[in-house]
Design a protein around this motif. Structure first.
Motif, PDB file in Angstrom:
ATOM      1  N   UNK A 178      -3.710  -0.323   6.182  1.00  0.00           N
ATOM      2  CA  UNK A 178      -3.380   1.063   5.764  1.00  0.00           C
ATOM      3  C   UNK A 178      -2.138   1.269   5.690  1.00  0.00           C
ATOM      4  N   UNK A 179      -1.407   0.652   7.057  1.00  0.00           N
ATOM      5  CA  UNK A 179       0.301   1.211   6.568  1.00  0.00           C
ATOM      6  C   UNK A 179       0.988   0.395   5.780  1.00  0.00           C
ATOM      7  N   UNK A 180       0.728  -0.932   5.783  1.00  0.00           N
ATOM      8  CA  UNK A 180       1.684  -1.341   5.180  1.00  0.00           C
ATOM      9  C   UNK A 180       1.650  -0.813   3.290  1.00  0.00           C
ATOM     10  N   UNK A 181      -0.238  -0.726   3.025  1.00  0.00           N
ATOM     11  CA  UNK A 181      -0.439  -0.522   1.234  1.00  0.00           C
ATOM     12  C   UNK A 181       0.568   1.573   1.748  1.00  0.00           C
ATOM     13  N   UNK A 182       0.318   2.477   2.462  1.00  0.00           N
ATOM     14  CA  UNK A 182       1.273   3.769   2.236  1.00  0.00           C
ATOM     15  C   UNK A 182       2.393   3.679   2.164  1.00  0.00           C
ATOM     16  N   UNK A 183       3.118   2.647   3.083  1.00  0.00           N
ATOM     17  CA  UNK A 183       4.587   2.738   3.020  1.00  0.00           C
ATOM     18  C   UNK A 183       5.063   1.816   1.735  1.00  0.00           C
ATOM     19  N   UNK A 184       4.977   0.847   1.901  1.00  0.00           N
ATOM     20  CA  UNK A 184       5.119   0.023   0.302  1.00  0.00           C
ATOM     21  C   UNK A 184       3.860   0.426  -1.439  1.00  0.00           C
ATOM     22  N   UNK A 185       4.645   0.633  -2.508  1.00  0.00           N
ATOM     23  CA  UNK A 185       4.076   0.519  -3.698  1.00  0.00           C
ATOM     24  C   UNK A 185       4.604  -1.052  -4.006  1.00  0.00           C
ATOM     25  N   UNK A 186       5.503  -1.113  -3.974  1.00  0.00           N
ATOM     26  CA  UNK A 186       5.763  -2.184  -4.922  1.00  0.00           C
ATOM     27  C   UNK A 186       6.832  -3.731  -4.869  1.00  0.00           C
ATOM     28  N   UNK A 187       6.876  -4.218  -4.948  1.00  0.00           N
ATOM     29  CA  UNK A 187       7.873  -5.252  -4.295  1.00  0.00           C
ATOM     30  C   UNK A 187       9.521  -4.347  -4.201  1.00  0.00           C
ATOM     31  N   UNK A 188       9.396  -3.472  -4.636  1.00  0.00           N
ATOM     32  CA  UNK A 188      10.525  -3.087  -4.929  1.00  0.00           C
ATOM     33  C   UNK A 188      11.062  -1.369  -4.481  1.00  0.00           C
ATOM     34  N   UNK A 189       9.994  -1.241  -4.608  1.00  0.00           N
ATOM     35  CA  UNK A 189       9.641   0.968  -4.037  1.00  0.00           C
ATOM     36  C   UNK A 189       9.297   0.873  -3.322  1.00  0.00           C
ATOM     37  N   UNK A 190       9.455   1.589  -2.256  1.00  0.00           N
ATOM     38  CA  UNK A 190       8.410   1.613  -1.019  1.00  0.00           C
ATOM     39  C   UNK A 190       8.952   3.826  -0.818  1.00  0.00           C
ATOM     40  N   UNK A 191       7.344   3.988  -0.708  1.00  0.00           N
ATOM     41  CA  UNK A 191       6.487   5.220  -0.690  1.00  0.00           C
ATOM     42  C   UNK A 191       7.458   6.366   0.326  1.00  0.00           C
ATOM     43  N   UNK A 192       8.001   7.087  -0.490  1.00  0.00           N
ATOM     44  CA  UNK A 192       8.255   8.668   0.111  1.00  0.00           C
ATOM     45  C   UNK A 192       7.107   8.700   1.263  1.00  0.00           C
ATOM     46  N   UNK A 193       5.797   8.613   1.347  1.00  0.00           N
ATOM     47  CA  UNK A 193       4.616   9.251   3.122  1.00  0.00           C
ATOM     48  C   UNK A 193       5.064   7.331   3.774  1.00  0.00           C
ATOM     49  N   UNK A 194       5.520   7.009   3.323  1.00  0.00           N
ATOM     50  CA  UNK A 194       6.066   5.512   4.184  1.00  0.00           C
ATOM     51  C   UNK A 194       7.008   6.511   5.832  1.00  0.00           C
ATOM     52  N   UNK A 195       7.387   7.622   5.332  1.00  0.00           N
ATOM     53  CA  UNK A 195       7.433   8.585   6.725  1.00  0.00           C
ATOM     54  C   UNK A 195       8.196   9.704   6.454  1.00  0.00           C
ATOM     55  N   UNK A 196       8.007  10.796   7.349  1.00  0.00           N
ATOM     56  CA  UNK A 196       8.717  11.756   6.985  1.00  0.00           C
ATOM     57  C   UNK A 196      10.490  12.082   6.899  1.00  0.00           C
ATOM     58  N   UNK A 197      10.723  11.225   7.720  1.00  0.00           N
ATOM     59  CA  UNK A 197      13.225  11.453   7.483  1.00  0.00           C
ATOM     60  C   UNK A 197      12.919  10.515   6.372  1.00  0.00           C
ATOM     61  N   UNK A 251       7.869  -8.363  -0.842  1.00  0.00           N
ATOM     62  CA  UNK A 251       6.737  -8.886  -1.258  1.00  0.00           C
ATOM     63  C   UNK A 251       5.878  -9.542   0.042  1.00  0.00           C
ATOM     64  N   UNK A 252       6.990 -10.329   0.602  1.00  0.00           N
ATOM     65  CA  UNK A 252       6.149 -10.431   2.701  1.00  0.00           C
ATOM     66  C   UNK A 252       4.989  -9.086   2.904  1.00  0.00           C
ATOM     67  N   UNK A 253       5.412  -8.312   3.005  1.00  0.00           N
ATOM     68  CA  UNK A 253       4.636  -7.711   3.875  1.00  0.00           C
ATOM     69  C   UNK A 253       3.361  -7.130   2.696  1.00  0.00           C
ATOM     70  N   UNK A 254       3.210  -6.978   0.995  1.00  0.00           N
ATOM     71  CA  UNK A 254       2.118  -6.945   0.720  1.00  0.00           C
ATOM     72  C   UNK A 254       1.198  -7.675   0.445  1.00  0.00           C
ATOM     73  N   UNK A 255       2.036  -8.874   0.870  1.00  0.00           N
ATOM     74  CA  UNK A 255       0.917 -10.039   0.686  1.00  0.00           C
ATOM     75  C   UNK A 255       0.045 -10.475   2.485  1.00  0.00           C
ATOM     76  N   UNK A 256       0.687  -9.963   3.320  1.00  0.00           N
ATOM     77  CA  UNK A 256      -0.501  -9.725   4.281  1.00  0.00           C
ATOM     78  C   UNK A 256      -1.518  -8.696   4.221  1.00  0.00           C
ATOM     79  N   UNK A 257      -0.436  -7.755   3.735  1.00  0.00           N
ATOM     80  CA  UNK A 257      -1.683  -6.496   3.357  1.00  0.00           C
ATOM     81  C   UNK A 257      -2.917  -7.056   2.556  1.00  0.00           C
ATOM     82  N   UNK A 258      -2.754  -8.053   1.572  1.00  0.00           N
ATOM     83  CA  UNK A 258      -3.731  -8.686   0.608  1.00  0.00           C
ATOM     84  C   UNK A 258      -5.072  -9.527   1.566  1.00  0.00           C
ATOM     85  N   UNK A 259      -3.470 -10.334   2.542  1.00  0.00           N
ATOM     86  CA  UNK A 259      -4.912 -10.971   3.186  1.00  0.00           C
ATOM     87  C   UNK A 259      -5.470 -10.537   3.800  1.00  0.00           C
TER      88      UNK A 259
END
Length: 792
Positions: free
Chosen positions: A132-151, A90-98
């Protein structure tokens, strides 16, 4: 700011205006800035605040309103990240929103610098990479995207595989005819994050595994079969790895936030400030406000001012002056006539201007900047303190007089009311004199005749009244400066039905001084009304005269414009005619010169045509010889030497040349290529070609063709005097020669006559392969007596 000043601000309802302002802001921080806004006390600060509002309003007119949606306060997150903390989604999404809001506002302004607020716009620092880094990695407050890292993507792929294997194993159990009978239900469920099956309690020993739970009734045992224990363990390990990878990703993003923490906080502060300034501009549009001129000389002039909290469609604008030719304004008039509204309008608009807000008034309005603004308005009765209305007002007035100085504006409503009229009037005069003695500007409303007399007899003190229409028994809410008000009590009572003898007796009770004063006021009112009508008539006549003068000037200007336009048009027409005459004369001279040249070359063209005919005859003879040679029948001959790949042979039966692709075999067969076809032939069916014997003829034809192309051909042919057959024969030979000479176009003279020869020429040209198009001649070319043909 002391409590007395805060109380006056509440009394004048500035807080309500600030609530209107906060409704125009987007972010919570900007709304808070609006609600906590306080008046500036220095002229330069007020000018800067008004300039910001002016700039925002200009930008909204030219560029529209920028979007401040997405402003989030990053300060807490930045502080945690700077201390090594891991931020939540949530905090990171707020940073991306700003960051997105920052980029949007930067794009809104563009690159050109010409506005006061550009110092704020161009201080913003967008960071598209981090956004873009934050929006690519985080889908929502509760979900991290598979695209966040190859690992993470690899771990989740393995988790899906393990889940699939576990379900496949358990599906075999619940689908088995023997084992399904042991189950309470044929379903797969989870307990403690591990996959289990519901087994009937009486059969729990028949399915080996680990018991994870028992139903409330005890009839169902949730068992993890041994077949999936290891798979479940592997799944738990993968889930732990997934959690660790997510923590690593969030920690890395948090570290980037920490690295850019100061820029993020600065962006937030600037965006909040811009949101606040544009909220002031939006409020200006809503109130139809303007930016007043401000001064520190104590001069206030409000033109057609309206109270911002009243319906602007129903509010009557007022003109208020103070501090120019008088420092004290005494407002009189009937109740509900607008005295209090006038006082509040003066105080509230002054506070708004000192807050950097536009005020609802006409252009050329100006406002004085005060250090302190005090107001004693409304019913101040206090039951808790056992104070009457008069006592409550007096407590407030005492406090005001202690704080007032030469940079103060004091507003008194119904000064001296609530006690004996004679004593109240005396107190009112004394209080006003004391305030004036300190240099304060004063505006007070009253019913007392003594204060009207005081204003009439005291220098720099002015009367004002709220107009009242006796006929309709309604106030007009117009403030008339320079005219003391009447109470109109007798007129109102009479219109409401009070008997005349009671009113007459009341008039008799009045002392002579009061009567005379009322008569003076009545006389002044009549003269004022008459003068106002005269002024209205004079203004109307002036407007009509100005309109007539304007129309006359427009008419004169139109006449001058039409005269100039007519002269210019005539001049242009004359120049055009002269230019056309010159062009026509030059064309005629050119035609005469061409005719003279053609006449001199007629003999040469005749000789050249004869030479062309001789060459064409030689060419035809050569082609005849070549054709005759080809008609000789060829027979197969045994090659003088063995055939080899690449030799040229003639297929005798079909008379076609071919290239040898393979050498003949023992039976004499070999492959040849004739054009695009590959065929098999026998050595007895071909003839080896080494020298064709036609070289001399070809060279002769080529030489003659070059000679023919080098012969000079006239660009025109004259068919007049010939019959159709002769003319067509001559025309076709001429077209062939012109084509060989590479002429682009030719001129065919057939004359006008009956049109038979022209038709024959056109029919021939339609079928001639060398002719691209043709047309009749135009003026100067011979018109219908000539046809111009374009050659391919």
């Amino acid at each position: 700011m002391n409590e007395l000043m805060k109380k006056s601000i509440r009394t004048l309802e500035l807080t309500s205006v600030l609530e209107m302002l906060s409704n125009q802001a987007t972010s919570a921080e900007a709304k808070n800035l609006c609600l906590t806004l306080t008046p500036f006390t220095h002229v330069e600060d007020v000018k800067v605040a008004l300039s910001d509002t002016n700039c925002a309003k200009d930008l909204m007119i030219t560029h529209g309103s920028p979007s401040f949606a997405g402003i989030r306060d990053p300060r807490g997150a930045v502080m945690r990240a700077s201390r090594g903390g891991v931020l939540s989604c949530r905090e990171l999404l707020d940073i991306a929103s700003l960051l997105k809001c920052t980029r949007s506002v930067v794009n809104y302004r563009g690159d050109e610098k010409k506005y006061v607020l550009d110092s704020l716009f161009f201080t913003l620092v967008p960071n598209k990479y981090l956004e873009d880094e934050i929006n690519t990695a985080i889908i929502s407050e509760e979900e991290i995207s598979d695209r966040a890292s190859s690992a993470l993507a690899e771990i989740r792929r393995k988790i899906r595989e393990k889940n699939g294997k576990i379900r496949d194993s358990l599906t075999k159990i619940i689908s088995s005819p023997t084992q399904s009978k042991l189950l309470q239900e044929a379903i797969i469920t989870q307990r403690g994050g591990r996959y289990v099956v519901p087994v009937k309690s009486e059969h729990k020993t028949l399915i080996p595994g680990i018991t994870h739970d028992v139903s409330a009734s005890g009839a169902t045992i949730f068992i993890e079969p041994m077949a999936v224990v290891n798979l479940n363990n592997e799944l738990r390990e993968l889930e732990s790895k997934e959690k660790a990878e997510i923590e690593r990703i969030l920690a890395e993003l948090s570290s980037q936030v920490s690295d850019h923490g100061s820029a993020l906080e600065e962006n937030f502060n600037i965006l909040t400030r811009l949101d606040f300034v544009f909220a002031k501009a939006k409020l200006s549009f809503e109130l139809n406000g303007m930016s007043p001129d401000v001064n520190d000389k104590g001069e206030t002039y409000l033109k057609r001012a309206r109270h911002p909290l009243l319906d602007k469609r129903k509010t009557v604008p007022v003109d208020i002056r103070l501090g120019m030719d008088f420092d004290t304004l005494i407002i009189t008039g009937p109740n509900t006539g607008g005295k209090t509204v006038s006082l509040k309008t003066l105080g509230l608009l002054t506070l708004m201007a000192q807050c950097g807000l536009h005020i609802p008034a006409a252009d050329e309005s100006r406002i004085a900047v005060y250090d302190k603004i005090f107001a004693d308005i409304g019913d101040e009765q206090s039951i808790e303190q056992s104070l009457s209305t008069f006592s409550s007002h007096m407590v407030n007035i005492v406090a005001i007089l202690k704080e007032a100085d030469s940079s103060s504006l004091i507003l008194f409503d119904e000064l001296g009311a609530g006690t004996d009229p004679v004593e109240g009037a005396a107190l009112a005069v004394s209080i006003i004199e004391y305030a004036r003695g300190m240099g304060a500007k004063v505006a007070a409303s009253t019913h007392y005749t003594e204060l009207k007399s005081y204003a009439l007899t005291t220098e720099h003190v002015e009367n004002a009244s709220c107009e009242f229409d006796v006929e309709t028994l309604r106030p007009t809410y117009k403030l008339l400066i320079g005219v003391p008000g009447k109470s109109n009590a007798f007129a109102i009572s009479k219109s409401l039905g009070l008997p005349d003898y009671i009113i007459d007796k009341a008039r008799g009770i009045l002392d002579s001084e009061d009567k005379r004063f009322e008569e003076i006021i009545e006389s002044l009112e009549e003269k004022r009304t008459a003068l106002e009508h005269d002024l209205q008539d004079a203004a109307r006549l002036r407007r009509e005269a100005d309109e007539i003068y304007r129309r006359a000037e427009e008419f004169d200007a139109q006449i001058e414009h039409d005269r100039d336009a007519a002269l210019q048009k005539a001049k242009a027409e004359a120049e055009r005619l002269i230019k056309e005459a010159r062009a026509e004369a030059e064309r005629v001279f050119d035609e005469l010169a061409d005719l003279r040249k053609k006449r001199a070359k007629d003999d040469n063209y005749r000789q050249e045509n004869e030479a062309r005919a001789a060459l064409m005859k030689s060419l035809n003879d050569a082609e005849g010889k070549l054709a005759g040679g080809k008609k000789r029948e060829r027979t197969a001959e045994k090659p003088k030497r063995p055939l080899k790949v690449g030799d040229t042979v003639e297929l005798v039966k079909i008379g076609t040349r071919a290239t040898v692709l393979t050498v003949p075999d023992k039976s004499g067969k070999f492959q040849v290529q004739a054009g695009i076809m590959k065929v098999w032939a026998n050595i007895s069916e071909v003839k080896l070609l080494e020298n064709t014997g036609d070289t001399s003829v070809k060279e002769f034809i080529a030489r003659k063709t070059v000679e023919l192309r080098n012969v000079k051909i006239s660009p025109e042919v004259d068919l007049r005097g010939m019959n159709a057959e002769e003319a067509i024969d001559t025309l076709e030979r001429y077209i062939d020669s012109a084509f060989m000479a590479k002429l682009g176009s030719v001129r065919i003279i057939h004359g006008k006559g009956t049109g038979v020869l022209r038709k024959a020429v056109h029919d021939s040209l339609k079928t001639n392969r060398h002719v691209k198009s043709f047309r009749l001649g135009t003026f100067g070319e011979g018109e219908h007596g000539v046809t111009v043909a374009e050659l391919v």
